[in-house]
Design a protein around this motif. Structure first.
Motif, short mmCIF file in Angstrom:
data_model
loop_
_atom_site.label_atom_id
_atom_site.label_comp_id
_atom_site.label_asym_id
_atom_site.label_seq_id
_atom_site.Cartn_x
_atom_site.Cartn_y
_atom_site.Cartn_z
N TYR A 27 -32.46 22.67 23.19
CA TYR A 27 -32.42 23.01 24.61
C TYR A 27 -31.41 24.13 24.86
O TYR A 27 -31.67 25.05 25.64
CB TYR A 27 -32.07 21.78 25.45
N ASP A 45 -34.08 18.11 30.83
CA ASP A 45 -35.22 17.57 31.60
C ASP A 45 -36.18 18.68 32.04
O ASP A 45 -36.99 18.49 32.95
CB ASP A 45 -34.71 16.79 32.81
N ALA A 46 -36.13 19.82 31.37
CA ALA A 46 -36.96 20.97 31.73
C ALA A 46 -38.44 20.66 31.53
O ALA A 46 -38.82 19.92 30.62
CB ALA A 46 -36.57 22.19 30.89
N SER A 47 -39.26 21.26 32.39
CA SER A 47 -40.71 21.11 32.26
C SER A 47 -41.20 22.00 31.11
O SER A 47 -40.47 22.86 30.62
CB SER A 47 -41.39 21.54 33.56
N TYR A 48 -42.47 21.79 30.75
CA TYR A 48 -43.07 22.61 29.69
C TYR A 48 -43.02 24.09 30.08
O TYR A 48 -42.72 24.94 29.26
CB TYR A 48 -44.51 22.17 29.45
N GLU A 49 -43.29 24.38 31.34
CA GLU A 49 -43.28 25.77 31.81
C GLU A 49 -41.89 26.39 31.70
O GLU A 49 -41.74 27.56 31.33
CB GLU A 49 -43.79 25.86 33.26
N GLU A 50 -40.86 25.62 32.02
CA GLU A 50 -39.48 26.12 31.91
C GLU A 50 -39.12 26.36 30.44
O GLU A 50 -38.45 27.36 30.11
CB GLU A 50 -38.50 25.15 32.55
N ARG A 83 -41.25 27.05 28.04
CA ARG A 83 -42.03 28.20 27.62
C ARG A 83 -41.38 29.50 28.10
O ARG A 83 -41.28 30.47 27.34
CB ARG A 83 -43.46 28.10 28.16
N SER A 114 -42.16 22.38 22.27
CA SER A 114 -43.47 22.68 22.88
C SER A 114 -44.48 21.56 22.67
O SER A 114 -45.46 21.47 23.40
CB SER A 114 -44.03 23.99 22.31
N SER A 125 -45.28 17.64 22.88
CA SER A 125 -44.73 16.48 23.60
C SER A 125 -44.30 15.36 22.65
O SER A 125 -43.29 14.70 22.90
CB SER A 125 -45.73 15.96 24.63
N ARG A 137 -41.10 16.51 20.78
CA ARG A 137 -40.00 16.56 21.75
C ARG A 137 -39.49 15.15 22.04
O ARG A 137 -38.28 14.92 22.11
CB ARG A 137 -40.46 17.23 23.04
N ASP A 143 -35.74 13.94 21.38
CA ASP A 143 -34.91 13.40 22.46
C ASP A 143 -34.32 12.04 22.08
O ASP A 143 -33.15 11.76 22.37
CB ASP A 143 -35.71 13.28 23.75
#
Length: 182
Positions: free
Chosen positions: A13, A21-26, A28, A71, A73, A76, A80
């Protein structure tokens, strides 16, 4: 950050400059930004001029690895869980706050120290805090700590000599004076 025996290491991260806690879009967007900064084609001129290009090339590989893990799930989620377990495995001798730390200005950064019972010190500097998103601003003898988030954070600091650790709590938007202590 992943906490090692004697050093603080970057997490995937941190490498992509995103929150945990970033989204996939963040994630990417962080990957795309980082990959553009460290792409080998862009670094060719830098590496010809100095050895600094090798460090940037290593950073490129770290960015690739971070993207590979974050990238997907499933990978990740496993990462985590491992990150949480690693953080819980480190027991802290005590909890300290920035107000408990001694401060020293070395010209390049502010060094923060807390004395261990063995006589050595737990330490962190303003550059390391900056990597975590906290900025130490100096105005005369006053220091203010700013963060884009309003939530407190903590970091585990190892002693320079023994096996003890302390948990440093960082509270954003604190203002203190410099007179040997923060």
């Amino acid at each position: 950050m992943i906490f090692g025996e004697s050093t603080i290491q970057e997490t995937h991260y941190d490498i992509l400059c995103v929150r945990e806690d970033a989204s996939y879009e963040e994630i990417r967007a962080g990957y795309r930004s980082a990959i553009l900064n460290y792409h080998p084609d862009k670094l060719q001129k830098i590496s010809e001029a100095s050895h600094h290009g090798n460090e940037l090339g290593d950073k490129f590989l770290k960015v690739q690895k971070a993207w590979e893990v974050l990238s997907n799930s499933r990978s990740r989620a496993v990462y985590d869980i491992e990150l949480q377990a690693l953080r819980q495995d480190i027991s802290a001798a005590e909890d300290v706050s920035l107000e408990d730390m001694m401060i020293e200005d070395n010209g390049e950064a502010l060094d923060l120290f807390y004395q261990c019972r063995c006589g050595d010190y737990f330490s962190i500097d303003s550059l390391e805090l900056g990597k975590m998103g906290y900025t130490l601003l100096r105005n005369g003898n006053r220091i203010s700590i700013q963060s884009p988030e309003t939530l407190p954070a903590s970091v585990i600091l190892p002693c320079g000599s023994c096996s003890l650790h302390v948990r440093l709590f960082v509270t954003p938007d604190i203002k203190v004076t410099v007179d040997g202590q923060l």
